[in-house]
Design an enzyme around this catalytic site. Structure first.
Site, PDB file in Angstrom:
ATOM      1  N   HIS A  78       2.165   5.117   2.214  1.00  0.00           N
ATOM      2  CA  HIS A  78       2.999   5.366   3.392  1.00  0.00           C
ATOM      3  C   HIS A  78       2.210   5.225   4.686  1.00  0.00           C
ATOM      4  CE1 HIS A  78       6.702   6.857   5.158  1.00  0.00           C
ATOM      5  NE2 HIS A  78       6.030   7.738   5.888  1.00  0.00           N
TER       6      HIS A  78
ATOM      7  N   SER B 299       8.731   5.064   9.463  1.00  0.00           N
ATOM      8  CA  SER B 299       9.098   6.246   8.686  1.00  0.00           C
ATOM      9  C   SER B 299      10.386   6.864   9.240  1.00  0.00           C
ATOM     10  CB  SER B 299       7.937   7.234   8.680  1.00  0.00           C
ATOM     11  OG  SER B 299       8.136   8.266   7.751  1.00  0.00           O
TER      12      SER B 299
ATOM     13  N   ASP C  58       4.088   3.716  -1.908  1.00  0.00           N
ATOM     14  CA  ASP C  58       4.536   4.737  -0.958  1.00  0.00           C
ATOM     15  C   ASP C  58       5.213   5.861  -1.745  1.00  0.00           C
ATOM     16  OD1 ASP C  58       5.739   6.275   1.024  1.00  0.00           O
ATOM     17  OD2 ASP C  58       6.211   4.543   2.270  1.00  0.00           O
TER      18      ASP C  58
END
Length: 419
Positions: A360, A227, A328
């Site tokens: 995600h 991320s 996501d």
């Protein structure tokens, strides 16, 4: 596995980009091996137990550090609240985060127990002079030979990242004879993006220069980010490649990195500002993190790789693998597709691995907590051990990973996840 082709930028936009004055993002300094020796002596086959006074001193140091971290976190939390104000979106996401954490608590508690009580974890090794310049080392049970090393940088929207978030990954990779160094770095508002990139680059330098003292192989180092951590590590990697192509003095070399693994990252910031705003990371806060709108391109690896597309830069980049779930909603999978396309256009070795229907957090949390087979984990382990037939044989005979959270709780957590 799938890749897509991103449309080429217009000549006008390319000219604008090329006029940008690209400056190094950071100037990391490496730590010396003497620092390592002072902090953690080389492990010996037989280690005498600590005396009572030594245990008391160690406990006191841990308590002082915990108190300092608590004070810092409290101070920064109030400062962050002054930036956020009272916003409906972030308040709802904060509530969802609390519910999400409660549902996954059975797994988290087991990981916390491992983190604090396992002899395989070296917590808070200092790699720099800033308060967050620490890393955790997750070591394999056997130190019979030099082990491959994964440097991991966790996400957290550039605001709540913490090195302990990598404990589950560290534990599971250590079981496969891979050392994991989980880096901490300054979060906003303690620091902005240039501070984060500087911290991560300095942490990478420390690992590259000192990991052999912990049984790691300095010739088999892999870089992984998740991320926001994927974005920061990609920035550090591009910046380092740019410096090396200009012949600048560096504390670590891109050639020391065997491969880069990016999980669910965003690599073109101008394309993500509006998306993040709609998700509760408001434009004003995001631009504060990224040091203003004028800096967005400077910290966008997808844009940088097109600007720095000289053969000298591209030739020293390691193999790049980007992993992303197609469901996501925090960072759309198109972000990884576009970055891979940009890398391929300039001749870099890049591959995109998409996971249909994954969110995600599925790739990094729910799937590892589920135990058993994990496509992403197996892919990374197989790549790292590709040249080691003995390690591959051990991996094939390894027991399935243990489930840490009941399936019903994982499904509920997926529904309420704020990410």
């Amino acid at each position: 596995m799938a890749t897509t082709s991103a449309s080429l930028p217009s000549s006008k936009s390319c000219d604008a980009i090329k006029q940008m004055e690209i400056e190094p993002l950071c100037s990391p300094t490496g730590s010396t091996s003497s620092t390592l020796d002072h902090l953690h002596p080389r492990r010996r086959p037989i280690k005498k137990p600590l005396s009572a006074p030594a245990r008391q001193q160690s406990f006191s140091r841990e308590m002082r550090h915990a108190a300092a971290e608590t004070y810092l976190l409290t101070t920064l939390s109030f400062k962050l609240l002054s930036y956020l104000g009272v916003g409906y979106r972030w308040i709802m996401r904060l509530i969802a985060l609390g519910i999400y954490a409660m549902l996954l608590m059975p797994g988290f508690l087991q990981v916390v127990f491992y983190y604090y009580f396992s002899s395989q974890v070296r917590r808070s090794v200092i790699y720099g002079d800033q308060p967050r310049n620490r890393l955790d080392l997750h070591l394999p049970p056997r130190q019979d030979c030099k082990k491959p090393v994964v440097i991991f940088v966790t996400g957290g929207a550039w605001i709540i990242g913490y090195k302990a978030w990598g404990s589950l990954l560290g534990q599971q990779l250590a079981e496969r004879d891979i050392i994991v160094a989980s880096l901490d770095y300054r979060n906003f508002p303690q620091g902005t993006i240039s501070d984060m990139v500087k911290d991560v680059s300095q942490g990478i330098a420390f690992v590259c220069n000192n990991i052999s003292g912990y049984g790691g192989d300095p010739n088999r180092i892999y870089l992984m980010g998740q991320s926001a951590g994927a974005h920061i590590t990609a920035c550090a990697l591009m910046d380092q490649a740019f410096k090396e192509s200009r012949g600048e003095d560096v504390a670590w070399s891109v050639s020391q990195i065997k491969a880069y693994f990016g999980l669910s990252g965003g690599y073109n910031l101008p394309n993500l500002v509006d998306h993040f705003h709609s998700r509760g990371l408001y434009r004003s806060i995001f631009l504060s993190i990224m040091e203003g709108e004028q800096s967005l391109k400077q910290f966008s690896p997808e844009i940088l790789v097109q600007v720095l597309s000289s053969k000298d830069v591209v030739s020293i980049l390691p193999q790049i693998f980007l992993f992303h779930g197609t469901s996501d909603s925090s960072i759309p999978s198109d972000a990884s597709k576009a970055f891979v396309d940009a890398l391929k256009r300039v001749g870099a070795q890049a591959e995109l691995i998409l996971y249909d229907g994954k969110t995600h957090t599925d790739l990094f949390l729910q799937d590892p907590l589920r135990g058993g087979k994990d496509e992403l984990f197996d892919y990374v382990v197989a790549f790292i051990h590709a040249d080691d037939t003995e390690a591959l044989a051990k991996d094939a005979a390894a027991r399935p990973r243990r489930r840490l959270v009941p399936e019903i709780l994982l499904k509920l957590a997926r529904i309420v996840s704020p990410f």
